[in-house]
Write an enzyme that holds these catalytic residues in place. Structure first.
Site, PDB file in Angstrom:
ATOM      1  N   LYS A 107     -33.709  36.369  20.311  1.00 33.98           N
ATOM      2  CA  LYS A 107     -34.310  35.561  21.365  1.00 33.98           C
ATOM      3  C   LYS A 107     -34.134  34.070  21.101  1.00 33.98           C
ATOM      4  O   LYS A 107     -34.001  33.283  22.035  1.00 33.98           O
ATOM      5  CB  LYS A 107     -35.786  35.929  21.540  1.00 33.98           C
ATOM      6  CG  LYS A 107     -35.917  37.238  22.282  1.00 33.98           C
ATOM      7  CD  LYS A 107     -37.333  37.669  22.454  1.00 33.98           C
ATOM      8  CE  LYS A 107     -37.373  39.015  23.166  1.00 33.98           C
ATOM      9  NZ  LYS A 107     -38.634  39.705  22.936  1.00 33.98           N
ATOM     10  N   LYS A 189     -27.096  47.281  24.196  1.00 31.77           N
ATOM     11  CA  LYS A 189     -27.903  48.206  25.008  1.00 31.77           C
ATOM     12  C   LYS A 189     -27.992  47.726  26.452  1.00 31.77           C
ATOM     13  O   LYS A 189     -27.863  46.536  26.726  1.00 31.77           O
ATOM     14  CB  LYS A 189     -29.308  48.349  24.417  1.00 31.77           C
ATOM     15  CG  LYS A 189     -30.128  47.076  24.434  1.00 31.77           C
ATOM     16  CD  LYS A 189     -31.615  47.363  24.321  1.00 31.77           C
ATOM     17  CE  LYS A 189     -32.423  46.180  24.820  1.00 31.77           C
ATOM     18  NZ  LYS A 189     -33.720  46.468  25.356  1.00 31.77           N
ATOM     19  N   LYS A 192     -32.504  44.553  31.108  1.00 35.68           N
ATOM     20  CA  LYS A 192     -32.821  43.934  32.397  1.00 35.68           C
ATOM     21  C   LYS A 192     -32.125  42.597  32.552  1.00 35.68           C
ATOM     22  O   LYS A 192     -31.697  42.226  33.616  1.00 35.68           O
ATOM     23  CB  LYS A 192     -34.319  43.674  32.486  1.00 35.68           C
ATOM     24  CG  LYS A 192     -35.144  44.903  32.621  1.00 35.68           C
ATOM     25  CD  LYS A 192     -36.537  44.494  33.059  1.00 35.68           C
ATOM     26  CE  LYS A 192     -37.586  45.365  32.397  1.00 35.68           C
ATOM     27  NZ  LYS A 192     -38.052  44.834  31.120  1.00 35.68           N
TER      28      LYS A 192
END
Ligand code: ADP
Length: 325
Positions: A107, A189, A192
């Site tokens: 992040k 993966k 969203k």
């Protein structure tokens, strides 16, 4: 107990990693499922879309089969006790450990201009969500395994320091390996927020699904009998395993081993099986989204149920810590 952030449309990874188990577990356990709106503030400070996204995640969970009458389906920010437990757990969390978390490092890379303390303590908030209901089983995908380790660490520190209040929580998938649904371009993966063309969303229209599946990478096919599969081919087989019939899967496995496989046919089959899987869910999502009073009612009832459990836990927590004067 589990949750999903309202940061966009739900996808096949959310379904097979998490929601599929929510739906099974509602028959067997007392369940708490939430829309993790506080978590989304760590990476999505702009809240203009938040309400719509919260409604969407709720509608998508219900469309997948979650029954708000059987479980507590609520919104994280409606259960204020979460913030209090988060505060206490922060005193048991060491910054050095948190800085090493893989998801924190990812992040930081993705949000270099907003490395806030909430991002660092994300696993502490997630632990608070789980411990608030003294939950044992946490249906999550493989990407959340490290966070569950944090939750167990805080349980052990708390129980050791103040007396036993919490059970150790574990990632749960009915004794099967945890699921990771790969992105269609094979670069990690499905998610969203990442490459939209590499993710199959539960709200995707049929033609969009077909287009995304047909674009996945293949090659000329194997030339040596029974050869191992390259990663990108393994991915296609992996996706097929999620939605296609066993005989269909077996046919393409045999074709691959015999070097007679036609990837065009395989992708067409996969696209149709995906459409058949996703279309009914998409139609339900749209119907539920149109009923805002229903969604509001679900959240209110869910919060009442969740707060009964949360209040009982917080009473034990305050007493154990010695905050009972
Ligand atoms: P996202 O990463 O798409 O923003 P969340 O972080 O809100 O999703 O995760 C919600 C749930 O979905 C978690 O239990 C997570 O483990 C699961 N999940 C997300 N992506 C995948 C994936 N590609 N494969 C398996 N499970 C996943």
């Amino acid at each position: 107990m589990s949750g999903i952030r309202p940061t966009g449309f739900l996808h096949l990874g959310n379904y097979f990693g998490a929601i599929r188990n929510y739906v099974k577990m509602q028959e067997d356990f007392d369940c708490y499922f939430m829309v993790a709106d506080l978590h989304s503030l760590t990476t999505h400070p702009d809240t203009k879309q938040l309400k719509a996204n919260v409604h969407r995640v709720l509608a998508e969970n219900i469309a997948c089969g979650l029954d708000p009458d059987k479980v507590a389906l609520y919104c994280q920010s409606h259960v204020y006790e979460t913030a209090e437990l988060y505060l206490y757990l922060n005193m048991l969390a060491y910054t050095g450990e948190l800085e090493k978390t893989v998801t924190f490092k990812d992040k930081v890379r993705q949000n270099p201009d907003n490395i806030n303390a909430g991002l660092l303590t994300y696993p502490v908030l997630m632990s608070a969500d789980i411990l608030l209901h003294r939950a044992r089983y946490v249906p999550v995908g493989k990407d959340q395994e490290q966070h569950l380790e944090f939750a167990r660490t805080y349980v052990n520190r708390f129980n050791h320091r103040y007396g036993v209040v919490f059970p150790e929580p574990y990632a749960f998938n009915y004794n099967q390996e945890l699921v990771k649904v790969p992105s269609l371009d094979g670069s990690g993966k499905m998610s969203k927020s990442e490459n939209q063309m590499a993710t199959l969303f539960l709200a995707d229209e049929d033609e969009v699904i077909r287009k995304k599946v047909m674009k996945t990478k293949t090659d000329q096919g194997p030339t040596i009998l029974n050869s191992p599969k390259p990663d990108y081919i393994e991915n296609i087989f992996g996706l097929m395993k999620l939605v296609s019939a066993e005989e269909v899967m077996a046919k393409f496995e045999t074709d691959y081993d015999n070097c007679t496989i036609r990837y065009g046919d395989m992708k067409k089959q996969l696209a149709e099986d995906m459409v058949n899987f996703i279309a009914p869910i998409r139609n339900k999502i749209n119907a539920i989204l149109n009923d805002e009073p229903f969604l509001k009612d679900v959240m209110e009832k869910g919060a009442v149920k969740a707060r009964i459990s949360a209040k009982a836990t917080m009473k034990l927590v305050r007493e154990a810590i010695g905050l009972n004067y």
